[in-house]
Every structure is written in C-alpha cells, then in structure tokens.
Motif scaffolding. Structure first.
Motif, PDB file in Angstrom:
ATOM      1  N   UNK A  13      52.737  46.685  33.385  1.00  0.00           N
ATOM      2  CA  UNK A  13      51.988  46.285  34.571  1.00  0.00           C
ATOM      3  C   UNK A  13      51.755  47.503  35.469  1.00  0.00           C
ATOM      4  N   UNK A  14      52.782  48.298  35.648  1.00  0.00           N
ATOM      5  CA  UNK A  14      52.658  49.510  36.473  1.00  0.00           C
ATOM      6  C   UNK A  14      51.613  50.449  35.885  1.00  0.00           C
ATOM      7  N   UNK A  54      50.074  36.355  34.201  1.00  0.00           N
ATOM      8  CA  UNK A  54      48.887  37.032  33.662  1.00  0.00           C
ATOM      9  C   UNK A  54      48.082  37.847  34.642  1.00  0.00           C
ATOM     10  N   UNK A  55      46.781  37.559  34.656  1.00  0.00           N
ATOM     11  CA  UNK A  55      45.841  38.342  35.440  1.00  0.00           C
ATOM     12  C   UNK A  55      46.045  38.199  36.939  1.00  0.00           C
ATOM     13  N   UNK A  56      46.709  37.142  37.362  1.00  0.00           N
ATOM     14  CA  UNK A  56      46.944  36.968  38.793  1.00  0.00           C
ATOM     15  C   UNK A  56      47.956  37.977  39.335  1.00  0.00           C
ATOM     16  N   UNK A  58      47.845  41.193  38.941  1.00  0.00           N
ATOM     17  CA  UNK A  58      47.063  42.298  39.489  1.00  0.00           C
ATOM     18  C   UNK A  58      46.580  41.950  40.894  1.00  0.00           C
ATOM     19  N   UNK A  59      46.066  40.755  41.073  1.00  0.00           N
ATOM     20  CA  UNK A  59      45.601  40.320  42.391  1.00  0.00           C
ATOM     21  C   UNK A  59      46.756  40.262  43.382  1.00  0.00           C
ATOM     22  N   UNK A  60      47.925  39.813  42.920  1.00  0.00           N
ATOM     23  CA  UNK A  60      49.104  39.748  43.779  1.00  0.00           C
ATOM     24  C   UNK A  60      49.485  41.150  44.262  1.00  0.00           C
ATOM     25  N   UNK A  61      49.422  42.128  43.357  1.00  0.00           N
ATOM     26  CA  UNK A  61      49.736  43.510  43.720  1.00  0.00           C
ATOM     27  C   UNK A  61      48.732  44.048  44.744  1.00  0.00           C
ATOM     28  N   UNK A  62      47.447  43.745  44.557  1.00  0.00           N
ATOM     29  CA  UNK A  62      46.448  44.185  45.528  1.00  0.00           C
ATOM     30  C   UNK A  62      46.676  43.510  46.880  1.00  0.00           C
TER      31      UNK A  62
END
Length: 175
Positions: A13-14, A54-56, A58-62
C-alpha cells in the motif's frame, strides 16, 4: 468487521500510494511533505484494523493527508497571528525583558522560514554551523553563508535595530 492488513500488504500500500501522496501534499505548497506522508502512514499503521477494504484505502489515505494539511495550515495561521499580535499589541505591564522578547519574536516571525530555522538552530538549540550542515543535508560552507545571511536579515529588521539602540543607550559607559 474489517480485517487487519499484514505488514506485507501495508508495505505494498505504501509503495503504491506514497508517491501520489507526496505529489498531493507538495501541490498544496507544504514544505514538509515527507513529514506529512510519514504521519499519514503512521496513522494508517496504528489504525490498520480499521482501514477500509481495497481501493477505498487509497481514498482513506488521501482523506487523512487532507486533514493533516488542514491542521498544519491552522497551526501555521495561529502561529502567524500570535507573532503579529505580539508585534502590534505589547502588553502595558510588560517588563523591559518581555518587551524585548516580543520584539525578537516578532522579528523572527518576519524572517523567511529557512532563515528563522537557522537562527533558532544556532541560538535556541545551540548547534554549530557544522552540525547545522549535517542536520539540513548541506555543505558546511553553505550553512555558514546561509547563517550569515540570516543574521544580517535579523539585524536589518528596524525593530531589532531600535531595540539594540535602546539597549546600548541604557548600558552604563565603561570607565
């Protein structure tokens, strides 16, 4: 209930998202993008059992990066307002030392962030120019030149010049 991601999944993920976060934070003008990205992933590691799937992720990190940027902006704005307030509203009961401190703090606030950091590293943290060079990842000669320029900028501040004049006028003359 969300499953806690493994350290391998976290590393993946990183590797996938960190470059994008660096760009996101830098585009918003933050000079300390590395620190903010590290804080985003530190938060993600602490809350890894709560991360969405999953793809969420990335959104959580943003979203986390956005909240950290907003908090940093609020802190910077608060710090600037405090400096301006101290410079324009000295308290009537301030002693001479407190008034002088307010002048110095205000003058430091008017320096560029880089110049202010150099002065603080030398005067507050007692680092030598050689140590500053290591801390900032620059050559010792460059550190000395930047420190000299920062000191000149501080000395050329009109309020600092007035403070020095008042201070030297109040000192008794040597016999």
């Amino acid at each position: 209930m969300a499953r806690t991601i493994t350290s391998d999944e976290f590393e993946a993920l990183y590797r996938a998202v960190a470059p994008e976060l660096f760009g996101y934070i830098r585009r918003r003008g933050s000079a300390d993008a590395e620190d903010l990205v590290a804080e985003v992933f530190t938060t993600a590691w602490r809350r890894r059992s709560e991360l969405p799937a999953g793809l969420l992720r990335r959104a959580w990190l943003f979203g986390t990066a956005r909240r950290l940027l907003l908090a940093a902006g609020r802190r910077a704005q608060h710090d600037q307002e405090a400096v301006v307030h101290l410079a324009t509203h000295p308290t009537e009961q301030a002693t001479e030392d407190e008034a002088a401190e307010q002048v110095v703090v205000a003058a430091l606030g008017r320096l560029s962030p880089d110049d202010r950091e150099l002065i603080q590293l030398v005067e507050w943290d007692r680092l030598t120019p050689a140590e500053i060079a290591v801390a900032l990842g620059i050559r010792p000669g460059t550190a000395r030149v930047r420190l000299h320029r920062a000191r000149q900028a501080l000395a050329s501040d009109p309020q600092m010049q007035a403070l020095v004049r008042r201070s030297s006028a109040s000192r008794p003359a040597l016999a």
